[in-house]
Scaffold this active site. Structure first.
Site, mmCIF file in Angstrom:
data_model
loop_
_atom_site.group_PDB
_atom_site.id
_atom_site.type_symbol
_atom_site.label_atom_id
_atom_site.label_comp_id
_atom_site.label_asym_id
_atom_site.label_seq_id
_atom_site.Cartn_x
_atom_site.Cartn_y
_atom_site.Cartn_z
ATOM 1 N N ASP A 46 0.854 -1.195 0.000
ATOM 2 C CA ASP A 46 0.000 0.000 0.000
ATOM 3 C C ASP A 46 0.887 1.241 0.000
ATOM 4 O O ASP A 46 1.576 1.518 0.977
ATOM 5 C CB ASP A 46 -0.898 -0.001 1.247
ATOM 6 N N TYR A 51 3.256 9.818 -0.686
ATOM 7 C CA TYR A 51 4.348 9.241 0.126
ATOM 8 C C TYR A 51 5.699 9.423 -0.559
ATOM 9 O O TYR A 51 6.736 9.201 0.039
ATOM 10 C CB TYR A 51 4.135 7.733 0.392
ATOM 11 N N LYS A 76 -2.554 5.835 -4.368
ATOM 12 C CA LYS A 76 -3.658 6.772 -4.080
ATOM 13 C C LYS A 76 -3.381 8.120 -4.724
ATOM 14 O O LYS A 76 -2.226 8.553 -4.803
ATOM 15 C CB LYS A 76 -3.818 6.974 -2.565
ATOM 16 N N HIS A 109 -7.378 9.627 -2.243
ATOM 17 C CA HIS A 109 -6.756 9.559 -0.914
ATOM 18 C C HIS A 109 -7.603 10.245 0.167
ATOM 19 O O HIS A 109 -7.766 9.722 1.261
ATOM 20 C CB HIS A 109 -5.360 10.203 -0.990
HETATM 21 N N1 LIG Z 1 -5.199 6.407 3.584
HETATM 22 C C1 LIG Z 1 -4.617 7.139 4.507
HETATM 23 O O1 LIG Z 1 -4.934 8.327 4.680
HETATM 24 C C2 LIG Z 1 -3.553 6.509 5.358
HETATM 25 C C3 LIG Z 1 -3.071 7.194 6.485
HETATM 26 C C4 LIG Z 1 -2.092 6.576 7.266
HETATM 27 C C5 LIG Z 1 -1.622 5.306 6.921
HETATM 28 N N2 LIG Z 1 -2.100 4.674 5.798
HETATM 29 C C6 LIG Z 1 -1.599 3.338 5.376
HETATM 30 O O2 LIG Z 1 -1.645 2.450 6.497
HETATM 31 C C7 LIG Z 1 -0.341 1.914 6.717
HETATM 32 C C8 LIG Z 1 -0.129 1.610 8.187
HETATM 33 O O3 LIG Z 1 -0.407 2.731 8.999
HETATM 34 P P1 LIG Z 1 0.716 3.542 9.809
HETATM 35 O O4 LIG Z 1 2.024 3.373 9.147
HETATM 36 O O5 LIG Z 1 0.207 4.934 9.965
HETATM 37 O O6 LIG Z 1 0.674 2.919 11.259
HETATM 38 P P2 LIG Z 1 0.767 1.464 11.916
HETATM 39 O O7 LIG Z 1 1.051 0.418 10.908
HETATM 40 O O8 LIG Z 1 -0.426 1.347 12.813
HETATM 41 O O9 LIG Z 1 2.036 1.647 12.861
HETATM 42 C C9 LIG Z 1 3.340 1.822 12.362
HETATM 43 C C10 LIG Z 1 4.263 2.070 13.568
HETATM 44 O O10 LIG Z 1 4.220 0.972 14.477
HETATM 45 C C11 LIG Z 1 5.517 0.384 14.602
HETATM 46 N N3 LIG Z 1 5.289 -1.072 14.572
HETATM 47 C C12 LIG Z 1 4.884 -1.826 13.522
HETATM 48 N N4 LIG Z 1 4.737 -3.116 13.887
HETATM 49 C C13 LIG Z 1 5.043 -3.169 15.196
HETATM 50 C C14 LIG Z 1 5.106 -4.226 16.134
HETATM 51 N N5 LIG Z 1 4.813 -5.483 15.794
HETATM 52 N N6 LIG Z 1 5.462 -3.937 17.424
HETATM 53 C C15 LIG Z 1 5.759 -2.677 17.778
HETATM 54 N N7 LIG Z 1 5.730 -1.632 16.939
HETATM 55 C C16 LIG Z 1 5.389 -1.873 15.644
HETATM 56 C C17 LIG Z 1 6.343 0.880 13.435
HETATM 57 O O11 LIG Z 1 7.693 1.040 13.816
HETATM 58 P P3 LIG Z 1 8.974 0.609 12.923
HETATM 59 O O12 LIG Z 1 8.684 0.908 11.474
HETATM 60 O O13 LIG Z 1 10.050 1.470 13.486
HETATM 61 O O14 LIG Z 1 9.214 -0.852 13.184
HETATM 62 C C18 LIG Z 1 5.696 2.242 13.164
HETATM 63 O O15 LIG Z 1 6.252 3.211 14.054
HETATM 64 C C19 LIG Z 1 0.585 3.017 6.164
HETATM 65 O O16 LIG Z 1 1.899 2.570 5.963
HETATM 66 C C20 LIG Z 1 -0.155 3.382 4.914
HETATM 67 O O17 LIG Z 1 0.070 2.412 3.898
HETATM 68 C C21 LIG Z 1 -3.051 5.265 5.018
#
Ligand SMILES: NC(=O)c1ccc[n+]([C@@H]2O[C@H](COP(=O)([O-])OP(=O)(O)OC[C@H]3O[C@@H](n4cnc5c(N)ncnc54)[C@H](OP(=O)(O)O)[C@@H]3O)[C@@H](O)[C@H]2O)c1
Length: 279
Positions: A46, A51, A76, A109
């Site tokens: 994704d 990004y 997106k 998006h």
């Molecule tokens: N459509 C939208 O508007 C939108 C907005 C936000 C996100 N997204 C999508 O959703 C995806 C995921 O969301 P996100 O990146 O915001 O947040 P997330 O996946 O909820 O959290 C990512 C954070 O958690 C840490 N982490 C991941 N797995 C872990 C584990 N098993 N234990 C402890 N910490 C862990 C990562 O650290 P490290 O990387 O340092 O390991 C990073 O700091 C994004 O990458 C993107 O593709 C979309």
């Protein structure tokens, strides 16, 4: 290695229920992060135009040697490109950066309802879908009124709505609407960018299953029917997040996690978010 279940979208396209998100991975680190995810077994990426790391995803696709048909790729539309002509051009540039002839899923998006007529933007996505260069189209951060407008004024219903969902923001209304209308919910920030990891209820459930809190939270998403794509650049976490398909949460566990909702966002509120980044 786990087998990732697939959900069928409302146009028959299949999507792996677990993927890898690349938000906030710097462009120069993205190729290696995606290769690491491929190595752990992920086959769904994704990304987004905003990004600025689509080239890294494309580089990983090429370097991995995987068949294009074995990887599900979502990107997106940039907020600055809502005007239909701009959307079509921005989509072409995404394909160039991703070095691919099609994406599996293309999303608006943000609705930007105060600035843009997202209905016209959606019609541009319908054209892209008609051309076969996006196998499915959908939206992100759309609220009920936005979805109802698309339902009333356009011909293709979004295949997905990608919204912020985690135990502190369970989004019952939008998920219910998705269930009723065949719109799959993709949960962004599925572990609340780490904010849910110290939660006492999740910690208790995780201990009972001999799993981590992240795994239990991702498992809750999967059993609730969401698509998830946690982001991590840490090898051990990338593997941990993938290893969630050999245990089940009980109905009581699921209900306890549902009960953690406090309507708490980690990201912007789509009703007020109107940020258009510089081109
Ligand atoms: N459509 C939208 O508007 C939108 C907005 C936000 C996100 N997204 C999508 O959703 C995806 C995921 O969301 P996100 O990146 O915001 O947040 P997330 O996946 O909820 O959290 C990512 C954070 O958690 C840490 N982490 C991941 N797995 C872990 C584990 N098993 N234990 C402890 N910490 C862990 C990562 O650290 P490290 O990387 O340092 O390991 C990073 O700091 C994004 O990458 C993107 O593709 C979309």
């Amino acid at each position: 290695m786990s087998t990732v279940p697939r959900l069928t979208l409302n146009n028959g396209v299949e999507i792996p229920q677990l993927g890898f998100g690349v938000f906030q991975i710097p462009p120069e680190e993205t190729k290696d992060a995606v290769l690491q995810a491929f190595d752990a077994g992920y086959r769904h990426i994704d990304t987004a135009q905003s990004y600025r790391n689509e080239e890294g995803v494309g580089g990983a696709l090429k370097e991995s040697g995987l068949d294009r048909g074995d990887v599900f790729v979502t990107t997106k539309l940039n907020n600055a490109a809502h005007a239909p002509e701009a959307a079509l051009e921005a989509f072409d540039r995404s394909l160039e950066r991703l070095d691919t002839e099609y994406v599996d899923l293309f999303l608006i998006h943000w609705p930007l309802a105060m600035l843009s007529n997202f209905v016209d933007t959606w019609k541009a996505l319908e054209d892209i879908y008609g051309s076969g260069r996006a196998k499915a189209i959908g939206v992100s951060n759309f609220q009920l009124p936005h979805l109802r407008r698309l339902q009333a004024e356009t011909t293709i219903l979004p295949a997905v709505n990608q919204i912020e969902v985690h135990p502190y923001l369970t989004q019952t209304e939008l998920t219910q609407f998705g269930r009723e209308h065949g719109i799959v919910i993709e949960a962004w920030s599925p572990i609340g960018q780490g904010r849910v990891l110290d939660d006492p209820t999740l910690t208790r459930i995780a201990r009972n299953h001999d799993r981590s809190v992240a795994q239990v939270t991702l498992r809750w998403h999967v059993q609730r029917g969401h698509v998830v794509f946690p982001k991590s650049v840490t090898r051990a976490r990338v593997e941990e997040n993938f290893d969630i398909f050999d245990f089940d949460l009980s109905d009581a566990d699921l209900a306890d996690i549902d009960g953690l909702n406090r309507d708490e966002r980690t990201g912007p509120d789509p009703d007020t978010f109107d940020r258009i980044p510089p081109a």
